[in-house]
Design a protein around this motif. Structure first.
Motif, PDB file in Angstrom:
ATOM      1  N   TYR A   2       0.387  -7.199  -8.355  1.00 43.14           N
ATOM      2  CA  TYR A   2       0.868  -6.695  -9.651  1.00 43.14           C
ATOM      3  C   TYR A   2      -0.296  -6.151 -10.480  1.00 43.14           C
ATOM      4  O   TYR A   2      -0.195  -5.072 -11.080  1.00 43.14           O
ATOM      5  CB  TYR A   2       1.583  -7.816 -10.387  1.00 43.14           C
ATOM      6  N   GLU A   3      -1.400  -6.866 -10.499  1.00 43.16           N
ATOM      7  CA  GLU A   3      -2.558  -6.436 -11.272  1.00 43.16           C
ATOM      8  C   GLU A   3      -3.145  -5.147 -10.713  1.00 43.16           C
ATOM      9  O   GLU A   3      -3.566  -4.264 -11.466  1.00 43.16           O
ATOM     10  CB  GLU A   3      -3.610  -7.548 -11.299  1.00 43.16           C
ATOM     11  N   ARG A   4      -3.167  -5.009  -9.387  1.00 37.39           N
ATOM     12  CA  ARG A   4      -3.663  -3.771  -8.784  1.00 37.39           C
ATOM     13  C   ARG A   4      -2.749  -2.591  -9.123  1.00 37.39           C
ATOM     14  O   ARG A   4      -3.214  -1.483  -9.428  1.00 37.39           O
ATOM     15  CB  ARG A   4      -3.765  -3.916  -7.264  1.00 37.39           C
ATOM     16  N   LEU A   5      -1.444  -2.834  -9.079  1.00 38.25           N
ATOM     17  CA  LEU A   5      -0.494  -1.762  -9.376  1.00 38.25           C
ATOM     18  C   LEU A   5      -0.598  -1.322 -10.830  1.00 38.25           C
ATOM     19  O   LEU A   5      -0.640  -0.116 -11.124  1.00 38.25           O
ATOM     20  CB  LEU A   5       0.931  -2.226  -9.068  1.00 38.25           C
ATOM     21  N   THR A   6      -0.631  -2.262 -11.754  1.00 38.95           N
ATOM     22  CA  THR A   6      -0.694  -1.890 -13.173  1.00 38.95           C
ATOM     23  C   THR A   6      -2.005  -1.182 -13.494  1.00 38.95           C
ATOM     24  O   THR A   6      -2.026  -0.266 -14.326  1.00 38.95           O
ATOM     25  CB  THR A   6      -0.503  -3.114 -14.080  1.00 38.95           C
ATOM     26  N   ALA A   7      -3.090  -1.577 -12.838  1.00 34.76           N
ATOM     27  CA  ALA A   7      -4.365  -0.889 -13.063  1.00 34.76           C
ATOM     28  C   ALA A   7      -4.273   0.562 -12.601  1.00 34.76           C
ATOM     29  O   ALA A   7      -4.761   1.481 -13.279  1.00 34.76           O
ATOM     30  CB  ALA A   7      -5.493  -1.616 -12.332  1.00 34.76           C
ATOM     31  N   LEU A   8      -3.644   0.775 -11.441  1.00 30.72           N
ATOM     32  CA  LEU A   8      -3.466   2.134 -10.942  1.00 30.72           C
ATOM     33  C   LEU A   8      -2.597   2.960 -11.894  1.00 30.72           C
ATOM     34  O   LEU A   8      -2.953   4.088 -12.270  1.00 30.72           O
ATOM     35  CB  LEU A   8      -2.826   2.099  -9.551  1.00 30.72           C
ATOM     36  N   GLN A   9      -1.463   2.396 -12.311  1.00 28.60           N
ATOM     37  CA  GLN A   9      -0.548   3.143 -13.169  1.00 28.60           C
ATOM     38  C   GLN A   9      -1.163   3.410 -14.534  1.00 28.60           C
ATOM     39  O   GLN A   9      -0.980   4.491 -15.099  1.00 28.60           O
ATOM     40  CB  GLN A   9       0.780   2.394 -13.308  1.00 28.60           C
ATOM     41  N   GLN A  30       0.824  -1.210   0.000  1.00 28.48           N
ATOM     42  CA  GLN A  30       0.000   0.000   0.000  1.00 28.48           C
ATOM     43  C   GLN A  30       0.860   1.262   0.000  1.00 28.48           C
ATOM     44  O   GLN A  30       0.461   2.288  -0.566  1.00 28.48           O
ATOM     45  CB  GLN A  30      -0.934  -0.006   1.219  1.00 28.48           C
ATOM     46  N   GLU A  31       2.030   1.192   0.615  1.00 28.04           N
ATOM     47  CA  GLU A  31       2.951   2.321   0.558  1.00 28.04           C
ATOM     48  C   GLU A  31       3.415   2.560  -0.876  1.00 28.04           C
ATOM     49  O   GLU A  31       3.550   3.705  -1.325  1.00 28.04           O
ATOM     50  CB  GLU A  31       4.158   2.081   1.475  1.00 28.04           C
ATOM     51  N   THR A  32       3.682   1.478  -1.622  1.00 28.25           N
ATOM     52  CA  THR A  32       4.043   1.622  -3.030  1.00 28.25           C
ATOM     53  C   THR A  32       2.905   2.264  -3.804  1.00 28.25           C
ATOM     54  O   THR A  32       3.125   3.179  -4.619  1.00 28.25           O
ATOM     55  CB  THR A  32       4.401   0.250  -3.633  1.00 28.25           C
TER      56      THR A  32
END
Length: 503
Positions: A374-381, A331-333
């Motif tokens: 990984y999927e949550r991060l790429t969706a955000l980015q 979550q910090e990332t």
């Protein structure tokens, strides 16, 4: 011309011109090295293989950073085995980081390989190939230290309008996930005059864009004790007439200083784009990675860059699922990514690399957890990238036309170009208007925006072309039927001092 010594009494075989293909895996440093390999081979009499034909020589320039690097190489080698059995004169060479790491393993797993060479002795490739043909046995040579700086070798560039210039090789950091320092060694810096002489040679050969390369490009100067050497180098590039765009990659946040930000902002041909690897937004994970900065410092750098260059586009690298990463760490990332507003990001799922400290750490994160994060991060980015691109709508931008083609280029008839901040734009040419060449510049409005590219469909009044020396060089290269430029550095050194700022 390279001769097959074992058959040199046969006039037909002596006259044979051998074809080659270099297949590159990995980072920009590998692309740079591959250009040197191609230049070496052509200076030894090889010629590029024609599309659809089987080459006499295949060179693999490998990467060892990702988990699938081994599988990718051995899969490719396996597919070449039948061709090798059919044609005994065919040669296969493996170089790069994986060759430096695995050494004898490659010849054990793929005994049909002829040459294995490491990251420190690229210049030995033609000799090793000749020796393998003459002795009828595989040759392996992997030096522990740099034999000759790669940039001093002959170069076969992919595109005449741009070029890579390596300012240093190796790395003095000890990131626990990274195997690069053990494969490329400690940092070695080129002398500034040699670097600027190579940049000048590229410009003389038609290039209008140069990218400065280093594992930690902003630590340049550590070997000869000048902490501001990199910012001086950027300013010196600003005094090279005909050089329109300067970029660099990749800096390290721990060593990114304000003098570099000032040099970027005050040197007109240094582009407003910065690739700044984050790796993780969690201070705990950064500590475990032995990354000597924390999220507050990272965000502070971005704030200062944007204060000096509000239009700057910032990109990054992020690793998901490093050993011991908790949901709170992740979550910090996510928080830092949201605050950073990256225009794009290279996101990676952590994979164990044997030989690195992280490979034996406890609390390895389960694969399914890594995948979900990984999927949550790429969706955000992807969302952020789309929002940042939409801010470009309606802006008029100058693009350097490239030889890139989009997947739908045949349908849309659009060409491609890059903005000063490196965004990819697919643009159409109004009916009856001048068609630019790769290396020329066009000025167009941004009419559509996606997460990964921009589109411009200008009217005739909104469209203009600025022909360039790089476009002329492209025409010459096409007329020579090779499609690439060849550059070697010659002449005296160029001094590095404190150039006068151009207003």
């Amino acid at each position: 011309m390279t001769l097959n010594l074992s058959e040199s009494t046969n006039p037909e075989s002596a006259e044979k011109i051998r074809t080659y293909e270099v297949r590159t895996f990995g980072c920009q440093m590998n692309v740079h090295d591959s250009e040197r390999m191609s230049g070496l081979l052509e200076s030894s009499g090889y010629v590029p293989v024609q599309e659809g034909e089987t080459p006499d020589l295949v060179v693999f320039n490998t990467c060892a950073v990702r988990e699938n690097a081994d599988n990718k190489l051995y899969g490719n080698l396996g597919m070449l085995a039948p061709a090798k059995r059919k044609n005994e004169d065919m040669q296969i060479a493996v170089g790069g980081c994986l060759a430096q790491k695995d050494q004898d393993t490659i010849l054990k797993r793929a005994p049909w390989v002829d040459v294995v060479f490491g990251t420190h002795n690229i210049g030995s490739l033609p000799t090793l190939l000749e020796r393998a043909r003459h002795n009828h046995e595989a040759q392996a040579e992997l030096l522990e230290s740099l034999e000759v700086f790669p940039s001093t070798l002959p170069t076969k560039r992919d595109h005449v309008y741009s070029g890579w210039v390596s300012i240093s090789v190796g790395c003095n950091n000890t990131c626990t996930f990274c195997i690069v320092p053990s494969l490329r060694g400690k940092e070695k810096d080129r002398r500034p005059g040699d670097i600027l002489a190579e940049v000048q040679a590229l410009v003389d050969d038609g290039a209008v864009e140069v990218t400065l390369l280093g594992q930690n490009v902003n630590s340049y100067g550590v070997e000869f004790g000048d902490r501001q050497a990199f910012s001086k180098l950027l300013r010196a590039c600003g005094n090279i007439e005909g050089l329109e765009r300067v970029r660099f990659t990749s800096p390290h946040p721990a060593m990114f200083t304000d003098d570099v930000i000032d040099a970027m902002a005050e040197t007109p041909n240094v582009m407003p784009v910065l690739h700044m690897p984050l790796q993780s937004g969690s201070d705990k994970v950064l500590k475990d990675m032995k990354r000597s900065y924390r999220s507050k410092k990272f965000l502070g750098i971005l704030e200062r860059v944007r204060a000096k260059m509000p239009e700057a586009a910032i990109t990054t690298d992020i690793i998901v699922g490093f050993p011991g990463e908790t949901e709170e760490d992740f979550q910090e990332t996510m928080r830092v990514v949201e605050e950073s507003r990256f225009s794009s990001a290279f996101t990676f799922q952590y994979s164990i690399r044997p030989g690195t400290p992280a490979a034996t750490m406890e609390n390895q994160v389960p694969k399914d957890v890594v995948q979900e994060r990984y999927e949550r991060l790429t969706a955000l980015q992807d969302r952020i990238a789309g929002e940042e691109n939409k801010k470009q709508l309606g802006k008029t931008v100058e693009l350097m036309v490239t030889a890139e083609k989009g997947r739908k280029a045949d349908e849309t008839h659009r060409l491609a170009g890059r903005t000063p901040d490196m965004r990819l734009v697919h643009f159409s040419v109004p009916e009856g208007a001048e068609i630019p060449r790769p290396g020329d510049f066009v000025t167009v409005p941004v009419t559509e925006a996606g997460s990964f590219h921009l589109i411009s469909d200008p009217t005739a009044e909104q469209y203009s072309v600025r022909r360039s020396r790089a476009g002329d060089a492209w025409d010459r290269s096409q007329a020579d039927s090779c499609g690439t430029g060849t550059t070697q550095v010659s002449g005296g050194a160029v001094n590095l001092g404190f150039p006068t700022f151009r207003q």
